[in-house]
Design a protein around this motif. Structure first.
Motif, PDB file in Angstrom:
ATOM      1  N   ALA A  70     -12.894   7.992   7.447  1.00  0.00           N
ATOM      2  CA  ALA A  70     -12.934   7.936   6.152  1.00  0.00           C
ATOM      3  C   ALA A  70     -12.038   9.020   5.441  1.00  0.00           C
ATOM      4  O   ALA A  70     -11.503   8.715   4.378  1.00  0.00           O
ATOM      5  N   LEU A  71     -11.826   9.970   5.961  1.00  0.00           N
ATOM      6  CA  LEU A  71     -10.898  11.145   5.531  1.00  0.00           C
ATOM      7  C   LEU A  71      -9.266  10.318   5.575  1.00  0.00           C
ATOM      8  O   LEU A  71      -8.555  10.572   4.608  1.00  0.00           O
ATOM      9  N   ARG A  72      -9.198  10.006   6.647  1.00  0.00           N
ATOM     10  CA  ARG A  72      -7.755   9.338   6.815  1.00  0.00           C
ATOM     11  C   ARG A  72      -7.670   8.268   5.609  1.00  0.00           C
ATOM     12  O   ARG A  72      -6.488   8.110   5.238  1.00  0.00           O
ATOM     13  N   GLU A  73      -8.442   7.363   5.469  1.00  0.00           N
ATOM     14  CA  GLU A  73      -8.309   6.503   4.621  1.00  0.00           C
ATOM     15  C   GLU A  73      -7.981   7.076   3.027  1.00  0.00           C
ATOM     16  O   GLU A  73      -7.406   6.563   2.368  1.00  0.00           O
ATOM     17  N   ASN A  74      -8.957   7.781   2.849  1.00  0.00           N
ATOM     18  CA  ASN A  74      -8.976   8.599   1.473  1.00  0.00           C
ATOM     19  C   ASN A  74      -7.503   9.445   1.313  1.00  0.00           C
ATOM     20  O   ASN A  74      -6.782   9.305   0.236  1.00  0.00           O
ATOM     21  N   MET A  75      -6.970   9.967   2.272  1.00  0.00           N
ATOM     22  CA  MET A  75      -5.649  10.688   2.333  1.00  0.00           C
ATOM     23  C   MET A  75      -4.545   9.604   1.876  1.00  0.00           C
ATOM     24  O   MET A  75      -3.744   9.956   1.085  1.00  0.00           O
ATOM     25  N   ALA A  76      -4.390   8.544   2.472  1.00  0.00           N
ATOM     26  CA  ALA A  76      -3.497   7.582   2.355  1.00  0.00           C
ATOM     27  C   ALA A  76      -3.623   7.023   0.877  1.00  0.00           C
ATOM     28  O   ALA A  76      -2.424   6.719   0.033  1.00  0.00           O
ATOM     29  N   ALA A  77      -4.895   6.801   0.381  1.00  0.00           N
ATOM     30  CA  ALA A  77      -5.019   6.290  -1.161  1.00  0.00           C
ATOM     31  C   ALA A  77      -4.818   7.228  -2.086  1.00  0.00           C
ATOM     32  O   ALA A  77      -4.060   7.112  -3.074  1.00  0.00           O
ATOM     33  N   CYS A  78      -5.362   8.456  -1.817  1.00  0.00           N
ATOM     34  CA  CYS A  78      -4.966   9.644  -2.818  1.00  0.00           C
ATOM     35  C   CYS A  78      -3.358   9.806  -2.880  1.00  0.00           C
ATOM     36  O   CYS A  78      -3.023  10.146  -4.023  1.00  0.00           O
ATOM     37  N   LYS A  79      -2.737   9.935  -1.765  1.00  0.00           N
ATOM     38  CA  LYS A  79      -1.277  10.085  -1.990  1.00  0.00           C
ATOM     39  C   LYS A  79      -0.542   9.039  -2.572  1.00  0.00           C
ATOM     40  O   LYS A  79       0.340   9.038  -3.302  1.00  0.00           O
ATOM     41  N   GLY A  80      -1.184   7.815  -2.473  1.00  0.00           N
ATOM     42  CA  GLY A  80      -0.653   6.507  -3.376  1.00  0.00           C
ATOM     43  C   GLY A  80      -0.680   6.616  -4.856  1.00  0.00           C
ATOM     44  O   GLY A  80      -0.076   6.122  -5.670  1.00  0.00           O
ATOM     45  N   LEU A  81      -2.165   7.355  -5.229  1.00  0.00           N
ATOM     46  CA  LEU A  81      -2.291   7.349  -6.476  1.00  0.00           C
ATOM     47  C   LEU A  81      -1.962   8.605  -7.100  1.00  0.00           C
ATOM     48  O   LEU A  81      -1.984   8.559  -8.623  1.00  0.00           O
ATOM     49  N   GLN A  82      -1.460   9.514  -6.455  1.00  0.00           N
ATOM     50  CA  GLN A  82      -1.328  11.052  -6.896  1.00  0.00           C
ATOM     51  C   GLN A  82      -0.070  10.921  -8.043  1.00  0.00           C
ATOM     52  O   GLN A  82      -0.095  11.281  -8.904  1.00  0.00           O
ATOM     53  N   GLU A  83       0.860  10.265  -7.920  1.00  0.00           N
ATOM     54  CA  GLU A  83       2.177  10.179  -8.550  1.00  0.00           C
ATOM     55  C   GLU A  83       1.811   9.459  -9.841  1.00  0.00           C
ATOM     56  O   GLU A  83       2.292   9.649 -10.932  1.00  0.00           O
ATOM     57  N   GLU A  84       1.078   8.396  -9.788  1.00  0.00           N
ATOM     58  CA  GLU A  84       0.772   7.641 -11.009  1.00  0.00           C
ATOM     59  C   GLU A  84      -0.140   8.333 -11.798  1.00  0.00           C
ATOM     60  O   GLU A  84       0.006   8.434 -12.990  1.00  0.00           O
ATOM     61  N   TYR A  85      -1.042   9.107 -11.211  1.00  0.00           N
ATOM     62  CA  TYR A  85      -2.233   9.911 -11.877  1.00  0.00           C
ATOM     63  C   TYR A  85      -1.465  10.964 -12.691  1.00  0.00           C
ATOM     64  O   TYR A  85      -1.719  11.375 -14.109  1.00  0.00           O
ATOM     65  N   GLU A  86      -0.459  11.577 -11.921  1.00  0.00           N
ATOM     66  CA  GLU A  86       0.353  12.732 -12.856  1.00  0.00           C
ATOM     67  C   GLU A  86       1.226  12.199 -13.949  1.00  0.00           C
ATOM     68  O   GLU A  86       1.255  12.784 -14.964  1.00  0.00           O
ATOM     69  N   SER A  87       1.549  10.737 -13.891  1.00  0.00           N
ATOM     70  CA  SER A  87       2.288  10.323 -14.914  1.00  0.00           C
ATOM     71  C   SER A  87       1.351  10.071 -15.968  1.00  0.00           C
ATOM     72  O   SER A  87       1.894  10.106 -17.257  1.00  0.00           O
ATOM     73  N   ILE A  88       0.052   9.552 -15.801  1.00  0.00           N
ATOM     74  CA  ILE A  88      -0.621   9.412 -16.529  1.00  0.00           C
ATOM     75  C   ILE A  88      -0.955  10.609 -17.693  1.00  0.00           C
ATOM     76  O   ILE A  88      -1.253  10.771 -18.800  1.00  0.00           O
ATOM     77  N   GLN A  89      -1.015  11.866 -16.982  1.00  0.00           N
ATOM     78  CA  GLN A  89      -1.318  13.034 -17.629  1.00  0.00           C
ATOM     79  C   GLN A  89      -0.211  13.597 -18.293  1.00  0.00           C
ATOM     80  O   GLN A  89      -0.481  14.151 -19.113  1.00  0.00           O
ATOM     81  N   ASN A  90       0.939  13.100 -17.727  1.00  0.00           N
ATOM     82  CA  ASN A  90       2.137  13.959 -18.686  1.00  0.00           C
ATOM     83  C   ASN A  90       2.882  12.748 -19.720  1.00  0.00           C
ATOM     84  O   ASN A  90       3.558  13.481 -20.583  1.00  0.00           O
ATOM     85  N   LEU A  91       2.828  11.654 -19.531  1.00  0.00           N
ATOM     86  CA  LEU A  91       3.361  10.838 -20.566  1.00  0.00           C
ATOM     87  C   LEU A  91       2.402   9.775 -21.220  1.00  0.00           C
ATOM     88  O   LEU A  91       1.192   9.296 -20.610  1.00  0.00           O
ATOM     89  N   LYS A  92       2.807   9.453 -22.370  1.00  0.00           N
ATOM     90  CA  LYS A  92       1.948   8.551 -23.142  1.00  0.00           C
ATOM     91  C   LYS A  92       2.135   7.172 -22.505  1.00  0.00           C
ATOM     92  O   LYS A  92       3.006   6.400 -22.043  1.00  0.00           O
TER      93      LYS A  92
END
Length: 476
Positions: free
Chosen positions: A409-431
Motif C-alpha cells: 500500500a505504501l508503494r502504491e501511495n508513493m507512486a500516486a502522490c508523486k504524480g499528484l504532487q505537481e498538480e497539487y502545488e499548481s492548484i495552491q499557487n495559480l488561479k
C-alpha cells in the motif's frame, strides 16, 4: 647499323674532298715552277703570261707562243718556238679529269693561228649530303645521350627515391608520400618500389596511423627482394605496433617469427615475449580472486590496464570483477537493511500495545492507507524492496515485515502522490483561470470550468491518499 654506314660514308667523302684540294695545290705549285721564259730579243716587250692551266700530272708541258719582233718588213707567219719542259716528278692524283681542255698539237705550225686556250671556271664541289646526314646522326645521338643521362640522373627510380628521402628530411611528409607513391606506380617491381612501401609505413607510424603503417609494411614484405635485411626490421615494427595496441596474441606470434629471431632484434623480441607472459599471469591470478574477493580482483585488473591500456583479457576480467563487487555490495547492503528493518519492527512492537496491534494491521491491509506514515516504516519497506530486487524472493521474516508495514500500500501511495504532487502545488499557487489559459495552449477545447472540475478531483485524490502526510516523509 645504318648509323655506322652513314658515318663511314661521310668520312670517305671528307677524305676525297681533302685529297682533291691537296692535288689542286700541288698542281698550282708545279705551274709556277715551270712557267715559260720570254724569247731572246724580246727584251722590253711585256708578255702576258697565260693563266695557269689545271693540267693532269702526265700531260705535256704547256705550249707558249712567242710574239714576233717588231721589224719594218712584214713577216709571213709567226714562228712558234716550243720550250721543252724539264722532267719532274709525277704525283698520282685520284681526282677526276680537270675542267680545262688539253691543247691539241699543231699540225702545220707555219699556217696555224695562235692557239687559244679554253679555260673553264673551277666550280667548288658541293658538300655531299652524307655529311649532313652525319651531322644529323651526331645531333640525334647527342639528344639520345642527353635524354638517357636525364633518365639516369633525374627520372630513374633511384633518383626519385633519393628525392623523396630529402622531402622526409625536411618534414614535407605529404609530398614525400606522394613521391613514394609515384615510384611504386611507375617503377613497379623495382627494389625502390618495395622500399617506398616501407618508407610510407615509417611515415604512417610516425603520424600515429598504426593500421596504415602495418598495411604498408605488409606490402613491403610482399615485394621485398629475397634475403633483404629490411624484412626482419619490417616484421619487428609490425610486432611493436601490435604490442603497443595491446594486441598481445598477434604481437607474440610475430615476435616468434624466424626472421626476427635470426636478426639483431632477437633479444628485444625475447624480452617482449617474456613481458607478455607476465601480464597474462597477472590477469589469470586476478580472475581467480573474483569469486573470493572481488574488490582485490578489481584492484589487480585495474593495475594491469593502467600499465597496458587496451588489453582485452584484462578489460573483460575487470568488467566481470566489477559486477561481482556490485552484487556483493548489494548483498551486504541488503543484509544491513534487513537488520535495520528487524530492529525497526522490534522497536515498533515495543511501543505499540499488544491488543490493538492485530486490528491495526488488519485495517491497514484492508484500507491500504490506514498505516501510519513514518520514516521507520519507509526504511523497513525500503529494506524489503531491496532484498526482493536482489534475491528475487523474500524469506519468511522479510515477508512478515512487508505485511506488518503494509509495504504494498505504501508503494502504491508513493507512486500516486508523486504524480499528484505537481498538480497539487499548481492548484495552491495559480488561479483556475490562469491554469486554464496554460492548458488551452495544447488543448483548444479546454475551459476554466473543465479546469475547476479537474482541480476538484485532484484535491480529493490527494486527500484520500493522505499525500499531505506521506510527502513530508519522503522528502525528509
Amino acid at each position: 647499323m645504318a648509323n655506322d654506314e652513314d658515318l663511314h660514308r661521310g668520312l670517305l667523302n671528307l677524305e676525297e674532298i681533302l685529297h682533291r684540294l691537296d692535288a689542286r695545290a700541288k698542281n698550282l705549285e708545279l705551274q709556277k715552277a715551270h712557267a715559260p721564259q720570254p724569247a731572246p730579243g724580246s727584251a722590253g716587250i711585256k708578255h702576258e703570261a697565260p693563266p695557269p692551266l689545271n693540267l693532269p700530272a702526265q700531260q705535256a708541258a704547256p705550249v707558249v707562243i712567242a710574239p714576233a719582233e717588231a721589224v719594218p718588213t712584214p713577216v709571213a707567219a709567226a714562228t712558234v718556238t716550243p720550250i721543252a719542259a724539264p722532267p719532274f716528278a709525277q704525283t698520282p692524283i685520284k681526282a677526276p679529269a680537270p675542267a680545262v681542255k688539253a691543247l691539241e698539237p699543231v699540225k702545220n705550225p707555219e699556217k696555224a693561228a695562235p692557239p687559244t686556250l679554253e679555260i673553264k671556271p673551277v666550280i667548288p664541289a658541293k658538300k655531299p649530303f652524307a655529311l649532313h646526314a652525319h651531322t644529323l646522326f651526331f645531333f640525334c645521338l647527342g639528344l639520345g645521350i642527353a635524354g638517357g643521362a636525364y633518365q639516369l640522373t633525374f627520372n630513374s627510380a633511384k633518383a626519385r627515391y633519393t628525392q623523396a628521402g630529402e622531402l622526409v628530411k625536411t618534414a614535407r611528409l605529404a609530398e614525400a608520400i606522394s613521391a613514394y607513391t609515384k615510384i611504386i606506380a611507375r617503377h613497379a617491381g623495382s627494389p625502390e618500389a618495395a622500399y617506398s612501401q616501407y618508407a610510407i609505413g615509417e611515415i604512417k607510424a610516425m603520424q600515429g596511423d598504426n593500421s596504415g603503417a602495418i598495411e604498408r609494411y605488409e606490402q613491403f614484405l610482399l615485394a621485398a627482394p629475397a634475403g633483404d635485411a629490411k624484412v626482419a626490421q619490417a616484421k619487428f615494427k609490425i610486432a611493436e605496433i601490435e604490442f603497443k595496441q595491446a594486441n598481445f596474441p598477434d604481437a607474440e606470434f610475430m615476435y616468434q617469427n624466424a626472421d626476427i629471431r635470426a636478426s639483431i632484434y632477437a633479444k628485444q623480441a625475447e624480452d617482449r615475449v617474456s613481458q607478455i607472459k607476465t601480464v597474462k599471469t597477472q590477469i589469470a591470478g586476478a580472475r581467480k580472486l573474483i569469486g573470493k574477493d572481488p574488490a582485490k580482483a578489481v584492484e589487480a585488473l585495474a593495475a594491469v590496464l593502467a600499465a597496458y591500456p587496451g588489453v582485452k583479457e584484462a578489460a573483460a576480467g575487470l568488467e566481470e570483477a566489477r559486477k561481482a563487487l556490485t552484487a556483493a555490495n548489494a548483498s551486504q547492503a541488503a543484509r544491513t537493511a534487513a537488520r535495520e528493518a528487524r530492529a525497526a519492527a522490534k522497536a515498533a512492537r515495543a511501543h505499540t500495545p499488544s491488543a490493538p496491534k492485530p486490528a491495526l494491521h488488519k485495517a491497514a491491509s484492508a484500507a491500504g492507507n490506514a498505516a501510519v506514515y513514518s520514516k521507520e516504516r519507509l526504511n523497513a519497506c525500503n529494506a524489503v524492496w531491496m532484498i526482493e530486487k536482489i534475491q528475487g524472493q523474500l524469506d519468511a521474516e522479510m515477508t512478515a515485515a512487508g505485511k506488518n508495514n503494509n509495504c504494498e500500500a505504501l508503494r502504491e501511495n508513493m507512486a500516486a502522490c508523486k504524480g499528484l504532487q505537481e498538480e497539487y502545488e499548481s492548484i495552491q499557487n495559480l488561479k483556475p483561470e490562469t491554469r486554464a489559459l496554460i492548458e488551452e495552449g495544447t488543448n483548444p477545447d479546454w475551459t476554466a470550468v473543465k479546469q475547476a472540475e479537474q482541480d476538484t478531483k485532484t484535491l480529493k485524490a490527494y486527500g484520500e491518499r493522505r499525500c499531505g502526510e506521506l510527502m513530508p516523509v519522503l522528502t525528509r
